[in-house]
Design an enzyme around this catalytic site. Structure first.
Site: not given
Ligand SMILES: NC(=O)c1ccc[n+]([C@@H]2O[C@H](COP(=O)([O-])OP(=O)(O)OC[C@H]3O[C@@H](n4cnc5c(N)ncnc54)[C@H](OP(=O)(O)O)[C@@H]3O)[C@@H](O)[C@H]2O)c1
Length: 289
Positions: A75, A111
């Site tokens: 992204k 989003d």
């Molecule tokens: N409903 C929807 O349309 C939609 C759209 C987009 C995303 N999502 C969901 O949102 C979530 C995140 O997506 P993203 O695109 O933001 O991912 P991303 O950019 O990889 O960010 C993930 C975030 O979660 C934190 N994290 C990951 N694993 C963790 C753990 N075990 N303990 C604590 N913090 C943790 C990371 O912290 P660090 O900075 O410390 O790594 C980071 O802040 C996913 O589950 C995705 O499926 C849903």
């Protein structure tokens, strides 16, 4: 194998790229809506590792891929390969939807508006509220910028604290509301939860297959919080179950997902998709898992 038997030489192609991509719900959601409107498009998924991103984008541009959704981990990294980017996506620093206008690739972020609309449609009044976001990744960035147009104050708690600081600083600089970045410890969460009205999980904690996990212990929740988990697989995460049991109003991630998809669909085709069809299809697939 293509599932649509009616594709022909003129059929226009849409797609999602990510790595990995096999669990994406976007193809079933979009193809169901395209079929219902008898639009001559097909929506595919491509697994694109980061090293191939540039050449894939060049190929899409040349061979007239009409629309592209972008998911983890591309992204942010896709931005240098685009010709234009809409102002909100530029502020957020992430693009999840691209339209190919005769070889000119335009990026936007659906989003952000998708998440905000889902919250408002669920009856959550965001105006002048204090919001705590767990996580500081791509989804957290999109939601932070979208909500900061209306909320009063934002707190961001993240495992990697400096990422929370960076996002909070960007919100203060660009959106002109107070924003604070903090760690994700129990002590920090406990003190902040007394202050905030809306609590949003944007971390993957609780997502399939780790469905018994929650980003926050149940004891810290109180019934005056509106609790929003953007995960949609499973539909009811442990976090949402705990919050519902306590008496909080809650929202899961399916409507955000459908809203972002519907905004992309309409931008690409100039037709409004039937969101109920999209939702039914996703629930059908998730129910089979
Ligand atoms: N409903 C929807 O349309 C939609 C759209 C987009 C995303 N999502 C969901 O949102 C979530 C995140 O997506 P993203 O695109 O933001 O991912 P991303 O950019 O990889 O960010 C993930 C975030 O979660 C934190 N994290 C990951 N694993 C963790 C753990 N075990 N303990 C604590 N913090 C943790 C990371 O912290 P660090 O900075 O410390 O790594 C980071 O802040 C996913 O589950 C995705 O499926 C849903």
């Amino acid at each position: 194998m293509l599932k649509n038997p009616h594709t022909k030489a003129q059929t226009k192609v849409l797609c999602v790229i990510g790595h990995p991509i096999e669990h994406s719900m976007s193809p079933v959601m979009h193809n169901a809506a395209l079929k219902e409107l008898s639009l001559d498009y097909i929506y595919l998924a491509f697994d694109v590792p980061p090293k191939d991103l540039e050449k894939v984008v060049i190929g899409f541009k040349k061979y007239d891929m009409k629309g592209i959704n972008v998911t983890i981990p591309h992204k942010e990294n896709i931005i240098p390969y685009l010709d234009q980017i809409e102002p909100l996506a530029e502020k957020i620093g992430a693009v999840n939807t691209i339209k190919n206008l005769n070889g000119v690739l335009v990026g936007k972020n659906t989003d952000a508006l998708g998440a905000k609309k889902a919250l408002i449609d669920a009856g959550c009044n965001i105006k002048d509220k204090k919001v705590l976001i767990l996580g500081a990744g791509g989804a957290a960035r999109a939601i932070s910028f979208a909500l900061s147009e209306e909320i009063d104050e934002l707190f961001i708690c993240n495992r990697t604290e400096k990422r929370a600081f960076r996002l909070a600083k960007a919100i203060e600089d660009k959106m002109k509301i107070p924003a604070t970045g903090k760690d994700l410890s129990e002590g920090t969460l406990k003190s902040l939860l007394n202050e905030v009205d809306i609590l949003i999980n944007t971390t993957p904690i609780g997502m399939y297959p780790d469905v018994n996990e929650s980003p926050i212990s149940k004891e810290l929740l109180t019934d005056r919080l509106f609790v929003y988990d953007i995960i949609y697989n499973p539909l009811q995460t442990q976090f949402i179950k705990d919050a519902s049991e306590i008496g909080c109003n809650t929202l899961n991630g399916i409507d955000m997902f459908i809203n972002q998809g519907a905004l992309a669909f309409e931008w690409w085709t100039d037709k409004k998709p039937n969101k109920n069809t999209m939702k039914e299809k996703i629930i059908e697939i998730l129910g089979k898992k």
